[in-house]
Design a protein around this motif. Sequence first.
Motif, PDB file in Angstrom:
ATOM      1  N   THR A 195     -40.624  49.173 -24.969  1.00 29.53           N
ATOM      2  CA  THR A 195     -39.829  48.256 -24.138  1.00 29.53           C
ATOM      3  C   THR A 195     -40.446  46.865 -24.156  1.00 29.53           C
ATOM      4  O   THR A 195     -41.658  46.725 -23.976  1.00 29.53           O
ATOM      5  CB  THR A 195     -39.796  48.763 -22.678  1.00 29.53           C
ATOM      6  OG1 THR A 195     -39.266  50.088 -22.681  1.00 29.53           O
ATOM      7  CG2 THR A 195     -38.926  47.875 -21.806  1.00 29.53           C
ATOM      8  N   VAL A 196     -39.603  45.848 -24.381  1.00 25.54           N
ATOM      9  CA  VAL A 196     -40.109  44.470 -24.385  1.00 25.54           C
ATOM     10  C   VAL A 196     -39.071  43.545 -23.732  1.00 25.54           C
ATOM     11  O   VAL A 196     -37.871  43.743 -23.902  1.00 25.54           O
ATOM     12  CB  VAL A 196     -40.457  44.011 -25.828  1.00 25.54           C
ATOM     13  CG1 VAL A 196     -39.250  44.043 -26.747  1.00 25.54           C
ATOM     14  CG2 VAL A 196     -41.085  42.617 -25.838  1.00 25.54           C
ATOM     15  N   ASP A 197     -39.556  42.565 -22.973  1.00 33.41           N
ATOM     16  CA  ASP A 197     -38.660  41.550 -22.404  1.00 33.41           C
ATOM     17  C   ASP A 197     -38.785  40.271 -23.221  1.00 33.41           C
ATOM     18  O   ASP A 197     -39.898  39.812 -23.488  1.00 33.41           O
ATOM     19  CB  ASP A 197     -39.030  41.267 -20.940  1.00 33.41           C
ATOM     20  CG  ASP A 197     -38.625  42.413 -20.027  1.00 33.41           C
ATOM     21  OD1 ASP A 197     -37.602  43.067 -20.315  1.00 33.41           O
ATOM     22  OD2 ASP A 197     -39.343  42.674 -19.044  1.00 33.41           O
ATOM     23  N   ASP A 334     -32.423  31.168 -33.316  1.00 34.40           N
ATOM     24  CA  ASP A 334     -32.758  29.930 -34.070  1.00 34.40           C
ATOM     25  C   ASP A 334     -31.491  29.145 -34.410  1.00 34.40           C
ATOM     26  O   ASP A 334     -31.471  27.919 -34.350  1.00 34.40           O
ATOM     27  CB  ASP A 334     -33.502  30.275 -35.372  1.00 34.40           C
ATOM     28  CG  ASP A 334     -34.921  30.773 -35.104  1.00 34.40           C
ATOM     29  OD1 ASP A 334     -35.389  30.636 -33.959  1.00 34.40           O
ATOM     30  OD2 ASP A 334     -35.547  31.330 -36.043  1.00 34.40           O
ATOM     31  N   LYS A 335     -30.455  29.891 -34.776  1.00 35.96           N
ATOM     32  CA  LYS A 335     -29.184  29.270 -35.161  1.00 35.96           C
ATOM     33  C   LYS A 335     -28.623  28.374 -34.050  1.00 35.96           C
ATOM     34  O   LYS A 335     -27.971  27.364 -34.301  1.00 35.96           O
ATOM     35  CB  LYS A 335     -28.193  30.413 -35.442  1.00 35.96           C
ATOM     36  CG  LYS A 335     -27.171  30.134 -36.482  1.00 35.96           C
ATOM     37  CD  LYS A 335     -26.440  31.421 -36.826  1.00 35.96           C
ATOM     38  CE  LYS A 335     -24.993  31.346 -36.405  1.00 35.96           C
ATOM     39  NZ  LYS A 335     -24.264  32.579 -36.713  1.00 35.96           N
ATOM     40  N   TYR A 336     -28.875  28.769 -32.786  1.00 28.73           N
ATOM     41  CA  TYR A 336     -28.350  28.004 -31.651  1.00 28.73           C
ATOM     42  C   TYR A 336     -29.417  27.096 -31.020  1.00 28.73           C
ATOM     43  O   TYR A 336     -29.266  26.625 -29.901  1.00 28.73           O
ATOM     44  CB  TYR A 336     -27.772  28.965 -30.592  1.00 28.73           C
ATOM     45  CG  TYR A 336     -26.564  29.707 -31.128  1.00 28.73           C
ATOM     46  CD1 TYR A 336     -25.315  29.075 -31.212  1.00 28.73           C
ATOM     47  CD2 TYR A 336     -26.676  31.013 -31.606  1.00 28.73           C
ATOM     48  CE1 TYR A 336     -24.218  29.738 -31.733  1.00 28.73           C
ATOM     49  CE2 TYR A 336     -25.579  31.682 -32.132  1.00 28.73           C
ATOM     50  CZ  TYR A 336     -24.357  31.035 -32.195  1.00 28.73           C
ATOM     51  OH  TYR A 336     -23.275  31.689 -32.715  1.00 28.73           O
ATOM     52  N   GLY A 337     -30.523  26.917 -31.750  1.00 27.91           N
ATOM     53  CA  GLY A 337     -31.581  26.025 -31.266  1.00 27.91           C
ATOM     54  C   GLY A 337     -32.299  26.545 -30.032  1.00 27.91           C
ATOM     55  O   GLY A 337     -32.736  25.777 -29.174  1.00 27.91           O
ATOM     56  N   LEU A 338     -32.427  27.865 -29.907  1.00 28.95           N
ATOM     57  CA  LEU A 338     -33.097  28.447 -28.734  1.00 28.95           C
ATOM     58  C   LEU A 338     -34.547  28.798 -29.071  1.00 28.95           C
ATOM     59  O   LEU A 338     -34.857  29.151 -30.209  1.00 28.95           O
ATOM     60  CB  LEU A 338     -32.375  29.734 -28.286  1.00 28.95           C
ATOM     61  CG  LEU A 338     -30.862  29.671 -28.110  1.00 28.95           C
ATOM     62  CD1 LEU A 338     -30.342  31.043 -27.692  1.00 28.95           C
ATOM     63  CD2 LEU A 338     -30.475  28.623 -27.069  1.00 28.95           C
ATOM     64  N   GLU A 339     -35.401  28.720 -28.065  1.00 31.69           N
ATOM     65  CA  GLU A 339     -36.783  29.197 -28.237  1.00 31.69           C
ATOM     66  C   GLU A 339     -36.826  30.679 -27.866  1.00 31.69           C
ATOM     67  O   GLU A 339     -36.205  31.083 -26.892  1.00 31.69           O
ATOM     68  CB  GLU A 339     -37.724  28.439 -27.298  1.00 31.69           C
ATOM     69  CG  GLU A 339     -37.905  26.990 -27.677  1.00 31.69           C
ATOM     70  CD  GLU A 339     -38.456  26.168 -26.501  1.00 31.69           C
ATOM     71  OE1 GLU A 339     -39.089  26.759 -25.600  1.00 31.69           O
ATOM     72  OE2 GLU A 339     -38.215  24.952 -26.513  1.00 31.69           O
ATOM     73  N   THR A 340     -37.570  31.457 -28.640  1.00 31.55           N
ATOM     74  CA  THR A 340     -37.712  32.893 -28.354  1.00 31.55           C
ATOM     75  C   THR A 340     -39.147  33.170 -27.926  1.00 31.55           C
ATOM     76  O   THR A 340     -40.081  32.728 -28.590  1.00 31.55           O
ATOM     77  CB  THR A 340     -37.399  33.727 -29.613  1.00 31.55           C
ATOM     78  OG1 THR A 340     -36.089  33.388 -30.051  1.00 31.55           O
ATOM     79  CG2 THR A 340     -37.481  35.221 -29.337  1.00 31.55           C
ATOM     80  N   GLU A 341     -39.292  33.891 -26.824  1.00 32.87           N
ATOM     81  CA  GLU A 341     -40.626  34.139 -26.283  1.00 32.87           C
ATOM     82  C   GLU A 341     -40.717  35.586 -25.772  1.00 32.87           C
ATOM     83  O   GLU A 341     -39.779  36.075 -25.150  1.00 32.87           O
ATOM     84  CB  GLU A 341     -40.771  33.181 -25.096  1.00 32.87           C
ATOM     85  CG  GLU A 341     -42.147  32.839 -24.657  1.00 32.87           C
ATOM     86  CD  GLU A 341     -42.062  31.987 -23.365  1.00 32.87           C
ATOM     87  OE1 GLU A 341     -42.983  32.088 -22.571  1.00 32.87           O
ATOM     88  OE2 GLU A 341     -41.039  31.277 -23.168  1.00 32.87           O
ATOM     89  N   VAL A 342     -41.843  36.235 -26.058  1.00 29.95           N
ATOM     90  CA  VAL A 342     -42.073  37.580 -25.504  1.00 29.95           C
ATOM     91  C   VAL A 342     -42.700  37.412 -24.126  1.00 29.95           C
ATOM     92  O   VAL A 342     -43.740  36.769 -24.005  1.00 29.95           O
ATOM     93  CB  VAL A 342     -43.024  38.391 -26.419  1.00 29.95           C
ATOM     94  CG1 VAL A 342     -43.379  39.736 -25.785  1.00 29.95           C
ATOM     95  CG2 VAL A 342     -42.398  38.601 -27.788  1.00 29.95           C
ATOM     96  N   VAL A 343     -42.065  37.939 -23.083  1.00 27.90           N
ATOM     97  CA  VAL A 343     -42.582  37.707 -21.723  1.00 27.90           C
ATOM     98  C   VAL A 343     -43.052  38.993 -21.028  1.00 27.90           C
ATOM     99  O   VAL A 343     -43.189  39.040 -19.818  1.00 27.90           O
ATOM    100  CB  VAL A 343     -41.538  36.968 -20.847  1.00 27.90           C
ATOM    101  CG1 VAL A 343     -41.363  35.548 -21.301  1.00 27.90           C
ATOM    102  CG2 VAL A 343     -40.196  37.707 -20.838  1.00 27.90           C
ATOM    103  N   SER A 344     -43.254  40.066 -21.794  1.00 28.11           N
ATOM    104  CA  SER A 344     -43.849  41.272 -21.195  1.00 28.11           C
ATOM    105  C   SER A 344     -44.955  41.740 -22.123  1.00 28.11           C
ATOM    106  O   SER A 344     -45.245  41.083 -23.123  1.00 28.11           O
ATOM    107  CB  SER A 344     -42.782  42.356 -21.017  1.00 28.11           C
ATOM    108  OG  SER A 344     -42.333  42.792 -22.291  1.00 28.11           O
ATOM    109  N   ASP A 345     -45.548  42.858 -21.768  1.00 25.21           N
ATOM    110  CA  ASP A 345     -46.701  43.334 -22.519  1.00 25.21           C
ATOM    111  C   ASP A 345     -46.331  44.651 -23.215  1.00 25.21           C
ATOM    112  O   ASP A 345     -46.644  45.718 -22.703  1.00 25.21           O
ATOM    113  CB  ASP A 345     -47.842  43.538 -21.506  1.00 25.21           C
ATOM    114  CG  ASP A 345     -49.180  43.647 -22.184  1.00 25.21           C
ATOM    115  OD1 ASP A 345     -49.256  43.398 -23.397  1.00 25.21           O
ATOM    116  OD2 ASP A 345     -50.151  44.012 -21.486  1.00 25.21           O
TER     117      ASP A 345
END
Length: 438
Positions: A195-197, A334-345
């Motif tokens: 599971t990842v957020d 990326d296509k929509y210019g969004l940043e992607t970040e993993v916010v869980s462990d």
Amino acid sequence: MSEKLDLYTSKLSKMIQAETVSSFSEPDLDKFKHFRSLLKDLFPLVFKTCEMEEFDGSLLLEWKGVSSDKPSLLMNHYDVVEATGEWSHSAFSGEVVDDKLYGRGTLDDKGPLFAMLQGIEEMIESGFTPKNDIYIETGRNEETDGRGADAISRALEERGIRIDFVLDEGGEIMYDPLGGADGTFAVVGLGEKCTVDLKFTARSAGGHASTPGKNTPLVRLGKFMAEVDSKDLFKKSLSPVIKNMFKDMAPTVKGPLGFVFAHPTFFWSILKTVMPKVSPSAKALLQTTIAFTMAKGSDGDNVLPQEAYVIANMRTSHHEGLEHSIAAVKKIADKYGLETEVVSDPFESPLSDVNSEQYKLLKNIIKESFPNVIPTTYIMNGASDSKYFSRVSNNVFRFAPFTIDEQQLSSIHGIDENVDIDTLEPAVNFYRNLIKEL
Ligand SMILES: [Zn+2]
């Protein structure tokens, strides 16, 4: 009610009445302490015989066997989730109505904890010593961050202890768990998804809502979510665990579908088209899933956000893995210019081997304990503490020996959680039968 059933019911009822809701904000720790002393009162021989260590409220007990060559670990947790909503029987009364014991934790996970400790208590009373060392773990924070089980698994790893067999909560015994099968199955989890957020952020210069321009942050997030929702981003694969499940179920499925289930590799192209249409949970068995769960825009109704974001909860399949699953979504972000970040462990753990001696043993114990039930395998979509024990074991199984129906399944983390009292004795006997062979 027989004397034995009376005893079992009263012990579990006391465990339910001792409320142990866990939360991230570290509430009153006294209630957990109270629960641990209750366990010592209810199962005195267990606590007298086993050596106990405490890890911030999570317990590890060691029951010495004749040999230390092949130790096992029987585990569960004693914290519970909140009991919100309208319950027909108070969530912490532990009352018995129409042969059902009601309360938060009756299935998740105090019922299994009761059955395990009661089985051990009875065996110690009869003078039994296990063949190999048996570790017993019960977590205080499984429903939050699982850090007790994490710490205990690290401690075992540091001590160089390899565990031959691990059993935690997981699947239960149910009639027709997938839909379409005329049989009752004991469903054993041979692994769990990771599971990842993920957080996807869109930025802009902001400004007044009266002069918006095109592709403002929320619009880009909306387009992104719509594209993720409409596409088949993740690979479907027939893992050995799911293949085994189809084969186990096949004899109870009538008509052409039974024949397809009996030959899953040959009919894979049919299965991967049909299964997603059966139900979201049938689809989830075959691939990574993603669900958008939270969102934030600007703080004013007439203000364009300088930053807006959505959070997605992703459950990654073993064949696709965490890295690939994230990459598949990031490509669209990326296509929509969004940043992607993993916010869980996230914590990835492997699948246990369906052909192992250890799974065969578990399967035989299930057959012995529940004669009319067919053991089968699956992969859990939810997370459990047992994932951490993949550090010290290759054979981690997820199964709770309780027979439940649809209502009881949905009562786990829902309202009116309850267990049939006539399932308590078979559950205790399951642990006794298992321990004899460990
Ligand atoms: Zn649980």
